[in-house]
Design a protein around this motif. Sequence first.
Motif, PDB file in Angstrom:
ATOM      1  N   GLY A  99       0.934  -1.579  -0.057  1.00  0.00           N
ATOM      2  CA  GLY A  99      -0.020   0.232   0.153  1.00  0.00           C
ATOM      3  C   GLY A  99       0.983   1.162   0.027  1.00  0.00           C
ATOM      4  N   ILE A 100       0.372   2.434   0.007  1.00  0.00           N
ATOM      5  CA  ILE A 100       0.843   3.887  -0.627  1.00  0.00           C
ATOM      6  C   ILE A 100       0.882   4.325   1.101  1.00  0.00           C
ATOM      7  CG2 ILE A 100      -0.373   4.608  -2.294  1.00  0.00           C
ATOM      8  CD1 ILE A 100      -1.942   6.521  -0.154  1.00  0.00           C
ATOM      9  N   ASP A 136       5.017  -3.281  -4.123  1.00  0.00           N
ATOM     10  CA  ASP A 136       5.140  -2.318  -3.851  1.00  0.00           C
ATOM     11  C   ASP A 136       6.108  -1.703  -4.977  1.00  0.00           C
ATOM     12  OD1 ASP A 136       3.972  -1.670  -1.221  1.00  0.00           O
ATOM     13  OD2 ASP A 136       4.601  -3.461  -1.171  1.00  0.00           O
ATOM     14  N   GLU A 137       7.355  -2.572  -5.321  1.00  0.00           N
ATOM     15  CA  GLU A 137       8.425  -2.022  -5.989  1.00  0.00           C
ATOM     16  C   GLU A 137       7.208  -1.570  -7.729  1.00  0.00           C
ATOM     17  OE1 GLU A 137      12.528  -3.269  -4.646  1.00  0.00           O
ATOM     18  OE2 GLU A 137      12.025  -4.143  -6.260  1.00  0.00           O
ATOM     19  N   LEU A 138       6.870  -2.335  -8.061  1.00  0.00           N
ATOM     20  CA  LEU A 138       5.970  -2.453  -9.556  1.00  0.00           C
ATOM     21  C   LEU A 138       5.313  -1.619  -9.439  1.00  0.00           C
ATOM     22  CD1 LEU A 138       5.753  -6.063  -9.816  1.00  0.00           C
ATOM     23  CD2 LEU A 138       7.400  -4.789 -10.839  1.00  0.00           C
ATOM     24  N   ALA A 139       4.485  -1.251  -8.526  1.00  0.00           N
ATOM     25  CA  ALA A 139       3.705  -0.003  -8.531  1.00  0.00           C
ATOM     26  C   ALA A 139       4.353   1.406  -8.322  1.00  0.00           C
ATOM     27  CB  ALA A 139       2.809   0.407  -7.105  1.00  0.00           C
ATOM     28  N   ILE A 159      -3.481  -2.578   1.614  1.00  0.00           N
ATOM     29  CA  ILE A 159      -4.688  -1.889   2.036  1.00  0.00           C
ATOM     30  C   ILE A 159      -4.526  -0.136   1.584  1.00  0.00           C
ATOM     31  CG2 ILE A 159      -4.005  -0.920   4.278  1.00  0.00           C
ATOM     32  CD1 ILE A 159      -4.319  -3.402   4.587  1.00  0.00           C
ATOM     33  N   ASP A 160      -6.219  -0.262   0.724  1.00  0.00           N
ATOM     34  CA  ASP A 160      -5.965   0.891   0.851  1.00  0.00           C
ATOM     35  C   ASP A 160      -6.093   1.817   1.022  1.00  0.00           C
ATOM     36  OD1 ASP A 160      -6.641   2.706  -1.338  1.00  0.00           O
ATOM     37  OD2 ASP A 160      -8.525   1.944  -1.675  1.00  0.00           O
ATOM     38  N   GLU A 181      -3.521   4.470  -8.113  1.00  0.00           N
ATOM     39  CA  GLU A 181      -4.492   4.744  -8.808  1.00  0.00           C
ATOM     40  C   GLU A 181      -3.287   3.339  -9.366  1.00  0.00           C
ATOM     41  OE1 GLU A 181      -7.440   4.929  -9.839  1.00  0.00           O
ATOM     42  OE2 GLU A 181      -7.283   5.799  -8.064  1.00  0.00           O
ATOM     43  N   ALA A 182      -1.617   3.754  -8.960  1.00  0.00           N
ATOM     44  CA  ALA A 182      -1.542   2.103  -9.582  1.00  0.00           C
ATOM     45  C   ALA A 182      -1.309   1.716  -9.173  1.00  0.00           C
ATOM     46  CB  ALA A 182       0.574   2.821  -9.881  1.00  0.00           C
ATOM     47  N   TYR A 183      -1.451   1.227  -7.658  1.00  0.00           N
ATOM     48  CA  TYR A 183      -1.054  -0.409  -6.803  1.00  0.00           C
ATOM     49  C   TYR A 183      -3.012  -0.679  -7.192  1.00  0.00           C
ATOM     50  CZ  TYR A 183       2.253   0.382  -3.467  1.00  0.00           C
ATOM     51  OH  TYR A 183       3.170   0.094  -2.265  1.00  0.00           O
TER      52      TYR A 183
END
Length: 224
Positions: free
Chosen positions: A8-9, A119-122, A151-152, A175-177
């Motif tokens: 998550g962010i 989390d890297e690919l995002a 976790i949004d 949005e990427a996640y």
Amino acid sequence: MKIVSFSGIDGAGKSTQINALQAWLGHIGLSVQLLTFWDNVVVLSRFREFMSHAAFKGDQGIGSPEKPLHRRDKNVTAWPVSVMRFGLYFLDAINLCRATRRVRRSGTDVVIFDRYIYDELANLPLNRWLVRAFVRALLRFVPEPDIAYLIDADPVAALARKPEYPLEFLRSNREAYLTLSRLAGEVTVIEPLSIEAMETKIRNVFLQKLAGPEEGFSGLPALP
């Protein structure tokens, strides 16, 4: 052994939910090991942090409401940086495979990853077809967690909790996640709720997916 990941962010509340799940699993009698992706998987993590700081001149450390930071690392999106990330993320994927093989021999019931390859690919420009092809290939290559939680969070609330990156970046990163969760397929999105409601939902998802006798966790409590 089962693998659970949290993504998550920044400021979404991952650490709070990880601690709650870890405590609950220990309470019901399961052994738990916590791995952080940056410390236990990422290749040359300290060197990468040093080079990122030297190249982009951002702040280091962890932001807080009392001490906001202005980080410049994953929010740098110049194309040479994205190309470099392709190679680094591939190396991290290889090391992730090694790490999961090691922990599978540990005898631990549940291994929790604080962040995962997601989390890297995002951080990649997922609107480009070549990037999406790379992401799909890497997702097929790495071990898929038994449960992958995303976790949004509302970016404004996340920024207030952990002020490190600009609000616009947090919005685009969220949005990427969500896009990545659709590409990956088996990702459980936990929508923004109160801390207690999120804890309950995370536990219920765990019970729903891993409480059956075929999973080896037949002694878990029943769903409420």
